[in-house]
Enzyme design. Structure first.
Site, PDB file in Angstrom:
ATOM      1  N   GLY A 194     -63.350  49.674  47.209  1.00 30.75           N
ATOM      2  CA  GLY A 194     -63.581  50.961  47.869  1.00 30.75           C
ATOM      3  C   GLY A 194     -63.870  52.036  46.834  1.00 30.75           C
ATOM      4  O   GLY A 194     -63.276  52.038  45.765  1.00 30.75           O
TER       5      GLY A 194
ATOM      6  N   ASP B 132     -55.394  55.383  46.719  1.00 28.21           N
ATOM      7  CA  ASP B 132     -54.037  55.158  47.211  1.00 28.21           C
ATOM      8  C   ASP B 132     -52.973  55.371  46.128  1.00 28.21           C
ATOM      9  O   ASP B 132     -51.799  55.530  46.438  1.00 28.21           O
ATOM     10  CB  ASP B 132     -53.898  53.728  47.754  1.00 28.21           C
TER      11      ASP B 132
ATOM     12  N   ARG C 146     -48.652  73.119  69.847  1.00 24.86           N
ATOM     13  CA  ARG C 146     -48.684  71.651  69.943  1.00 24.86           C
ATOM     14  C   ARG C 146     -48.057  70.978  68.727  1.00 24.86           C
ATOM     15  O   ARG C 146     -47.950  71.582  67.657  1.00 24.86           O
ATOM     16  CB  ARG C 146     -50.145  71.167  70.007  1.00 24.86           C
TER      17      ARG C 146
HETATM   18  O1  F6P Z   1     -57.793  51.044  49.044  1.00 26.94           O
HETATM   19  C1  F6P Z   1     -58.322  52.271  49.358  1.00 26.94           C
HETATM   20  C2  F6P Z   1     -58.559  52.388  50.836  1.00 26.94           C
HETATM   21  O2  F6P Z   1     -59.122  53.654  51.038  1.00 26.94           O
HETATM   22  C3  F6P Z   1     -57.335  52.158  51.716  1.00 26.94           C
HETATM   23  O3  F6P Z   1     -56.502  53.279  51.805  1.00 26.94           O
HETATM   24  C4  F6P Z   1     -57.965  51.781  53.032  1.00 26.94           C
HETATM   25  O4  F6P Z   1     -57.114  50.970  53.812  1.00 26.94           O
HETATM   26  C5  F6P Z   1     -59.159  51.004  52.606  1.00 26.94           C
HETATM   27  O5  F6P Z   1     -59.497  51.435  51.301  1.00 26.94           O
HETATM   28  C6  F6P Z   1     -60.352  51.172  53.534  1.00 26.94           C
HETATM   29  O6  F6P Z   1     -61.348  50.315  53.114  1.00 26.94           O
HETATM   30  P1  F6P Z   1     -62.854  50.324  53.630  1.00 26.94           P
HETATM   31  O7  F6P Z   1     -63.550  51.453  52.944  1.00 26.94           O
HETATM   32  O8  F6P Z   1     -63.371  48.994  53.220  1.00 26.94           O
HETATM   33  O9  F6P Z   1     -62.809  50.532  55.116  1.00 26.94           O
END
Ligand code: F6P
Length: 341
Positions: free
Chosen positions: A10, A127, A162
């Site tokens: 990612g 993360d 809310r």
């Molecule tokens: O590992 C980074 C992250 O952004 C996670 O927080 C998330 O679950 C994942 O990548 C999402 O991945 P993708 O971009 O493949 O949907």
């Protein structure tokens, strides 16, 4: 010496600043040549190569995404594997490889260096869950984006009285939720490391509401409600067979509304947290890591990566970063929880 660079997994804001840091230092100090592999390990296995000189990295530190493209490709699958990669590197007269990526990328890089391939690494994930480094670039940007969004959710929440739920990323760890939630003054922060009961969440929301506040609940996508077994997932599996997360906020909203009688809305921030301009903190960290990984490659420290310890950039073996995630410690959660409700 010719160095190849790839970005894998990612994306994270700051990838381009890493590339620029390595290329500029290598060019300036050593007359070093660089090439890029497109779309992560995929480009390496398919010999999909682009030139990477001063011209290509001009002004890119402030750009999100990655000029090289990325993918969640496993270099051992399909036509890949150490022999094929060795062949591609030799054919293109590439003496070493800089792999910029998260846990999966670093694990693959480690397996390949065990097979004798000349690879060094830079840890990457918004993360912030990689061990052996205090922070990863991209995290600060994600936290800033999430905090801005929560500030906005609070004003609309206040206008209607809310309860607002903000769902942030964080597959296994709750660092983004902890930092953005604390910055935005959340009344509850729900993270993967801490199973929390519906009764506890109801108590925090009701207590904030009773004081005349519009409750803000921050939830990480990987949160597991006490009494359930897995994080919320309804979007199938990713390329590594992991469940695609997202949607826990929408699930919690009706449950909170039913339990408290307070009208509740949920917003999933999703990939907005990974997009756009990196913060200056991330640009500086990423640039320093890029320059430091160039040194690693020049020193032929295969199987090592660069990391942040305090304010220093250090060199650590891939092995130190793998196998155990950097989770939110109990004391950090307890510290924040004093202000919940
Ligand atoms: O590992 C980074 C992250 O952004 C996670 O927080 C998330 O679950 C994942 O990548 C999402 O991945 P993708 O971009 O493949 O949907």
């Amino acid at each position: 010496m010719r160095i190849g660079i790839l970005t894998s997994g990612g994306d994270a804001p700051g990838l381009n600043a890493v590339i620029r840091g390595a290329v500029l230092k290598g060019d300036k100090l050593h007359g070093q040549q660089f090439v890029g592999f497109r779309n992560g390990w995929k480009g390496l296995v398919e010999s999909d190569i682009v030139p990477l000189g001063r011209h290509e990295v001009k002004g890119i530190a402030k750009q999100g995404g990655t000029i090289l493209g990325t993918s969640r490709t496993n270099p051992f699958e399909g036509n890949g594997g150490p022999d094929r990669i060795r062949e591609i590197l030799a054919e293109n007269e590439i003496d070493s490889l800089i792999a910029i990526g998260g846990e999966g990328t670093l694990a693959a890089a480690r397996r390949l260096t065990d097979e004798g391939l000349p690879i060094v690494g830079v840890p990457k994930t918004i993360d912030n869950d990689i061990s052996a480094t205090d922070y990863t670039f991209g995290f600060d940007t994600a936290v800033q984006i999430a905090t801005d969004a929560m500030d906005r959710l609070r004003t609309t929440g206040d206008a209607h009285g809310r309860c607002m739920i903000a769902e942030v990323m964080g597959r296994h760890v709750g660092w983004i939720a902890m930092h953005s939630g604390m910055a935005a003054g959340a009344h509850a922060i729900l993270i993967p490391e801490q199973r929390t009961t519906m009764e506890q969440i109801t108590e925090w929301v009701t207590s904030a509401h009773d004081r005349g506040r519009s409750p803000l609940v921050v939830v990480a996508e990987g949160f597991i409600l006490d009494g359930t077994n897995d994080p919320h997932s309804e979007r199938g599996l990713d390329a590594f067979g992991r469940p695609r997360l997202g949607g826990i906020g929408e699930t919690l909203a009706p449950a909170i509304e039913a339990a408290t009688g307070i009208e509740t809305r949920a917003t999933t921030l999703g990939h907005i947290q990974r997009g756009g301009t990196p913060t200056s903190y991330d640009r500086v960290l990423a640039t320093r890591l890029g320059m430091a990984v160039l040194d690693l490659a020049m020193q032929k420290q295969w199987g090592c990566m660069v990391a942040l310890r305090g304010t220093e950039i250090v060199q650590v073996p891939f092995a130190d970063a793998l196998g155990k995630l950097k989770t939110v410690p109990q004391e950090r959660y307890d510290e924040a929880a004093v202000l919940f409700g």
